[in-house]
Design a protein around this motif. Structure first.
Motif, mmCIF file in Angstrom:
data_model
loop_
_atom_site.group_PDB
_atom_site.id
_atom_site.type_symbol
_atom_site.label_atom_id
_atom_site.label_comp_id
_atom_site.label_asym_id
_atom_site.label_seq_id
_atom_site.Cartn_x
_atom_site.Cartn_y
_atom_site.Cartn_z
ATOM 1 N N VAL A 152 8.026 10.227 10.241
ATOM 2 C CA VAL A 152 9.054 9.236 10.578
ATOM 3 C C VAL A 152 9.218 8.212 9.455
ATOM 4 C CG1 VAL A 152 9.621 7.354 12.183
ATOM 5 C CG2 VAL A 152 8.816 9.557 13.068
ATOM 6 N N ALA A 182 14.840 6.392 19.303
ATOM 7 C CA ALA A 182 16.070 6.835 18.632
ATOM 8 C C ALA A 182 17.048 7.394 19.659
ATOM 9 C CB ALA A 182 15.740 7.902 17.605
ATOM 10 N N ALA A 187 0.322 -2.721 12.113
ATOM 11 C CA ALA A 187 1.463 -2.545 11.197
ATOM 12 C C ALA A 187 2.584 -3.515 11.568
ATOM 13 C CB ALA A 187 1.968 -1.102 11.249
ATOM 14 N N CYS A 198 4.300 15.649 17.115
ATOM 15 C CA CYS A 198 4.818 14.382 16.585
ATOM 16 C C CYS A 198 3.715 13.329 16.629
ATOM 17 C CB CYS A 198 5.978 13.962 17.485
ATOM 18 S SG CYS A 198 6.718 12.371 17.093
ATOM 19 N N GLY A 199 3.860 12.296 15.805
ATOM 20 C CA GLY A 199 2.947 11.153 15.890
ATOM 21 C C GLY A 199 2.930 10.580 17.298
ATOM 22 N N ALA A 205 3.538 6.479 6.366
ATOM 23 C CA ALA A 205 4.084 7.609 5.591
ATOM 24 C C ALA A 205 3.873 8.907 6.343
ATOM 25 C CB ALA A 205 3.442 7.662 4.210
ATOM 26 N N VAL A 260 5.831 3.616 18.200
ATOM 27 C CA VAL A 260 5.796 3.532 19.668
ATOM 28 C C VAL A 260 4.585 2.731 20.133
ATOM 29 C CG1 VAL A 260 5.256 4.963 21.700
ATOM 30 C CG2 VAL A 260 7.169 5.579 20.204
ATOM 31 N N ASN A 284 13.876 0.433 19.141
ATOM 32 C CA ASN A 284 14.250 1.342 20.231
ATOM 33 C C ASN A 284 13.674 2.718 19.962
ATOM 34 O OD1 ASN A 284 15.359 2.169 22.669
ATOM 35 N ND2 ASN A 284 17.443 1.545 22.155
ATOM 36 N N PHE A 339 6.228 0.690 6.757
ATOM 37 C CA PHE A 339 4.824 0.908 7.083
ATOM 38 C C PHE A 339 4.701 2.275 7.743
ATOM 39 C CE2 PHE A 339 5.258 -3.640 6.737
ATOM 40 C CZ PHE A 339 4.130 -3.978 5.985
ATOM 41 N N PHE A 390 15.049 14.761 21.927
ATOM 42 C CA PHE A 390 13.831 14.428 22.684
ATOM 43 C C PHE A 390 14.116 13.550 23.883
ATOM 44 C CE2 PHE A 390 13.717 10.665 19.853
ATOM 45 C CZ PHE A 390 13.251 9.658 20.704
ATOM 46 N N GLN A 447 -2.383 4.656 4.358
ATOM 47 C CA GLN A 447 -3.757 4.729 3.842
ATOM 48 C C GLN A 447 -4.157 6.149 3.472
ATOM 49 O OE1 GLN A 447 -6.802 3.822 6.679
ATOM 50 N NE2 GLN A 447 -5.887 5.024 8.314
ATOM 51 N N PHE A 466 -3.307 17.925 12.445
ATOM 52 C CA PHE A 466 -2.312 16.844 12.326
ATOM 53 C C PHE A 466 -2.956 15.479 12.593
ATOM 54 C CE2 PHE A 466 1.386 14.455 14.303
ATOM 55 C CZ PHE A 466 2.063 14.245 13.114
ATOM 56 N N ALA A 482 6.859 2.084 11.161
ATOM 57 C CA ALA A 482 6.896 3.508 11.513
ATOM 58 C C ALA A 482 5.467 4.000 11.759
ATOM 59 C CB ALA A 482 7.572 4.318 10.412
ATOM 60 N N VAL A 483 4.668 3.134 12.349
ATOM 61 C CA VAL A 483 3.266 3.482 12.640
ATOM 62 C C VAL A 483 3.026 3.482 14.151
ATOM 63 C CG1 VAL A 483 0.842 2.912 12.244
ATOM 64 C CG2 VAL A 483 2.541 2.421 10.463
ATOM 65 N N LEU A 501 0.380 12.105 19.404
ATOM 66 C CA LEU A 501 -0.998 11.657 19.145
ATOM 67 C C LEU A 501 -1.367 10.485 20.047
ATOM 68 C CD1 LEU A 501 -1.206 11.964 15.246
ATOM 69 C CD2 LEU A 501 -1.798 13.648 17.011
HETATM 70 N N1 LIG Z 1 11.243 5.321 18.293
HETATM 71 C C1 LIG Z 1 11.340 6.637 18.311
HETATM 72 O O1 LIG Z 1 12.333 7.187 18.741
HETATM 73 C C2 LIG Z 1 10.224 7.471 17.773
HETATM 74 C C3 LIG Z 1 10.390 8.844 17.562
HETATM 75 C C4 LIG Z 1 9.368 9.562 16.941
HETATM 76 C C5 LIG Z 1 8.185 8.935 16.608
HETATM 77 N N2 LIG Z 1 8.049 7.611 16.881
HETATM 78 C C6 LIG Z 1 6.823 6.882 16.522
HETATM 79 O O2 LIG Z 1 6.817 6.672 15.125
HETATM 80 C C7 LIG Z 1 5.473 6.510 14.689
HETATM 81 C C8 LIG Z 1 5.220 7.426 13.499
HETATM 82 O O3 LIG Z 1 5.366 8.789 13.877
HETATM 83 P P1 LIG Z 1 4.864 9.932 12.875
HETATM 84 O O4 LIG Z 1 5.179 11.238 13.510
HETATM 85 O O5 LIG Z 1 5.330 9.645 11.512
HETATM 86 O O6 LIG Z 1 3.277 9.675 13.016
HETATM 87 P P2 LIG Z 1 1.994 9.948 12.089
HETATM 88 O O7 LIG Z 1 0.830 9.651 12.969
HETATM 89 O O8 LIG Z 1 2.074 11.279 11.426
HETATM 90 O O9 LIG Z 1 2.106 8.849 10.944
HETATM 91 C C9 LIG Z 1 1.674 7.537 11.078
HETATM 92 C C10 LIG Z 1 1.190 7.093 9.701
HETATM 93 O O10 LIG Z 1 0.839 5.704 9.755
HETATM 94 C C11 LIG Z 1 -0.278 5.509 8.900
HETATM 95 N N3 LIG Z 1 -0.897 4.219 9.227
HETATM 96 C C12 LIG Z 1 -1.901 3.933 10.083
HETATM 97 N N4 LIG Z 1 -2.117 2.606 10.124
HETATM 98 C C13 LIG Z 1 -1.228 2.038 9.265
HETATM 99 C C14 LIG Z 1 -0.949 0.698 8.868
HETATM 100 N N5 LIG Z 1 -1.632 -0.324 9.411
HETATM 101 N N6 LIG Z 1 0.023 0.479 7.947
HETATM 102 C C15 LIG Z 1 0.718 1.523 7.404
HETATM 103 N N7 LIG Z 1 0.502 2.821 7.754
HETATM 104 C C16 LIG Z 1 -0.450 3.061 8.669
HETATM 105 C C17 LIG Z 1 -1.126 6.730 9.154
HETATM 106 O O11 LIG Z 1 -2.055 6.940 8.111
HETATM 107 C C18 LIG Z 1 -0.064 7.835 9.237
HETATM 108 O O12 LIG Z 1 0.179 8.456 7.993
HETATM 109 C C19 LIG Z 1 4.608 6.822 15.907
HETATM 110 O O13 LIG Z 1 4.259 5.613 16.560
HETATM 111 C C20 LIG Z 1 5.536 7.594 16.799
HETATM 112 O O14 LIG Z 1 5.169 7.473 18.167
HETATM 113 C C21 LIG Z 1 9.046 6.890 17.431
#
Ligand SMILES: NC(=O)c1ccc[n+]([C@@H]2O[C@H](COP(=O)([O-])OP(=O)(O)OC[C@H]3O[C@@H](n4cnc5c(N)ncnc54)[C@H](O)[C@@H]3O)[C@@H](O)[C@H]2O)c1
Ligand SMILES: [Zn+2]
Ligand SMILES: [Zn+2]
Length: 383
Positions: A189, A325, A281, A38-39, A186, A300, A323, A184, A86, A210, A365, A254-255, A42
């Motif tokens: 999530v 999820a 973001a 998952c992101g 792609a 996160v 929050n 924000f 999770f 981007q 990834f 969603a970044v 990372l």
């Molecule tokens: N709240 C929750 O329950 C929960 C659950 C899962 C994931 N998350 C979080 O959601 C986020 C996204 O997860 P993912 O798996 O899609 O991650 P991911 O790393 O695959 O995707 C993040 C995307 O954001 C893009 N990005 C980078 N900077 C940016 C900006 N300034 N503006 C727009 N886009 C930008 C990246 O190019 C990438 O495609 C992460 O922070 C992850 O920790 C939260």
């Protein structure tokens, strides 16, 4: 058993680790059949989450077969096929009673904010995760959910996080019919948040990232408008311009902490670590939502603080909702949506990698190689 082993920032490998044991009568041991990266992983991988200990195993998105149960487990039996949210939640504390399963007060002794999360550092309880052949699942009477017969395990594994998180991002945004939603990110999530925004009545959905191949994917999958911020002088001005200079009704972050796009944020948040990740973001979301709009944050950020334009939040009268999820709360509805074909999560899976090659999967990834959207790790264990 084989398990992913964190060795320090950007170093993971497959290792042999002891088979997990039942430590509490309500534990179960699950034999993992699929786990995702998952992101959120990372942030750990890049060393941005405090107290991520060398030797830990990540992985909070997994499905598998119940291998063993503790003496007090009544809701599961050996052999059940389960998807495991999770969040580690007791299901009984006052926060769980309110459906705030990401904020369980019992499952994480280290913090009063987030509850326990599988494989997510000692700030989230220090539990080993599911990027392994087997995993210990606490509170097994509550979290694990039997996968409905006939459901594709690729869909099931995305119901442990990506689908509920994208859905909750849209839900928290309080989308009104006809609203313009800007997402924000792609990644998986953001893609799911864009898709789910339509379910709440959005009139227009715009995604910003981007990475061109991800923008192309979400443009077709959500479907939506999608723009690359790398070509923009200022993404906030761009969004104002395409929304009659009013701004979006709703912006979704969603970044999270690995955001690119601002040298100041990147240096302070990702290199020097003097803030809890780069808040680029979120900054853009606050500044490009309209007055009185809603910013919904699922990206996160680690403890403790971030540089965000809080003055603009006040002066524009913005509502911020955020929050982790609450997976278990949303599962009945989302299982329905998958079974009825309203959501097609498995389309996000681009890579199937043997667990043994976990280091390659992280590399692909994290560096967004080979058009990767979502990789799944497959252990070779057979019962
Ligand atoms: N709240 C929750 O329950 C929960 C659950 C899962 C994931 N998350 C979080 O959601 C986020 C996204 O997860 P993912 O798996 O899609 O991650 P991911 O790393 O695959 O995707 C993040 C995307 O954001 C893009 N990005 C980078 N900077 C940016 C900006 N300034 N503006 C727009 N886009 C930008 C990246 O190019 C990438 O495609 C992460 O922070 C992850 O920790 C939260
Ligand atoms: Zn996740
Ligand atoms: Zn609880």
């Amino acid at each position: 058993m084989l398990a992913m082993n964190y060795r320090g920032p950007r170093r993971v490998r497959i290792d042999s680790k002891p088979y997990p044991e039942i430590k509490h009568p309500e534990d179960a041991i699950v034999r993992v059949t699929r786990s995702c990266i998952c992101g959120s992983d990372l942030h750990l991988y890049n060393g941005n989450v405090p107290d991520t200990r060398v030797g830990s195993t990540f992985g909070h998105e997994f499905v598998g077969v119940v291998e063993e149960i503790g003496s007090d487990v009544e809701k599961l039996k050996v052999g059940d096929n389960v998807l495991v949210p999770f969040n580690i939640a007791c299901g009984k504390c006052s926060f769980c009673q309110q459906g705030l399963y990401g904020n369980c007060h019992e499952s994480n002794p280290q913090a009063t904010a987030v509850g326990g999360i599988f494989g997510y550092s000692h700030t989230a309880g220090g539990f080993d995760g599911g990027q392994a052949e087997y995993v210990r699942v606490p509170y097994a009477n509550f979290g694990p959910t039997v996968i409905p017969p006939g459901m594709d395990p690729d869909d099931a594994v995305l119901l442990t996080d990506v689908v509920p998180t994208g859905y909750q991002a849209a839900e928290m945004a309080g989308i009104q019919p006809g609203d313009t939603v800007v997402v924000f990110g792609a990644g998986p999530v953001g893609i799911m948040a864009a898709r789910c925004s339509w379910l709440f009545g959005a009139g227009r959905v715009i995604v910003i990232d981007q990475v061109d191949y991800r923008l192309e994917f979400v443009r077709n999958y959500a479907p939506c408008e999608a723009y690359n911020f790398k070509g923009m002088d200022d993404p906030v001005v761009f969004i104002k311009k395409i929304t009659d200079w009013i701004g979006a009704d709703v912006c979704i972050d969603a970044v999270g902490a690995e955001a690119a796009g601002s040298a100041l944020q990147t240096i302070t948040g990702r290199k020097l670590l003097i803030q809890a990740g780069s808040a680029t973001a979120l900054h853009w979301a606050i500044n490009s939502v309209r007055k009185g709009g809603v910013v919904s944050i699922v990206g996160v950020y680690g403890p403790t603080d971030n540089l965000v334009p809080i003055g603009n939040v006040v002066n524009k009268g913005i509502t911020i909702r955020a929050n982790q999820a609450s997976v278990k709360r949303l599962l009945p509805r989302l299982i329905d949506h998958v079974q009825n074909g309203i959501l097609n999560p498995k389309a996000l899976i681009t890579h199937r990698v043997p667990l043994e090659d976990v280091a390659d999967a992280y590399n692909i990834f994290s560096n967004k190689l080979d058009n990767c959207i979502k990789p799944v790790l497959i252990p070779s264990t057979r019962s």
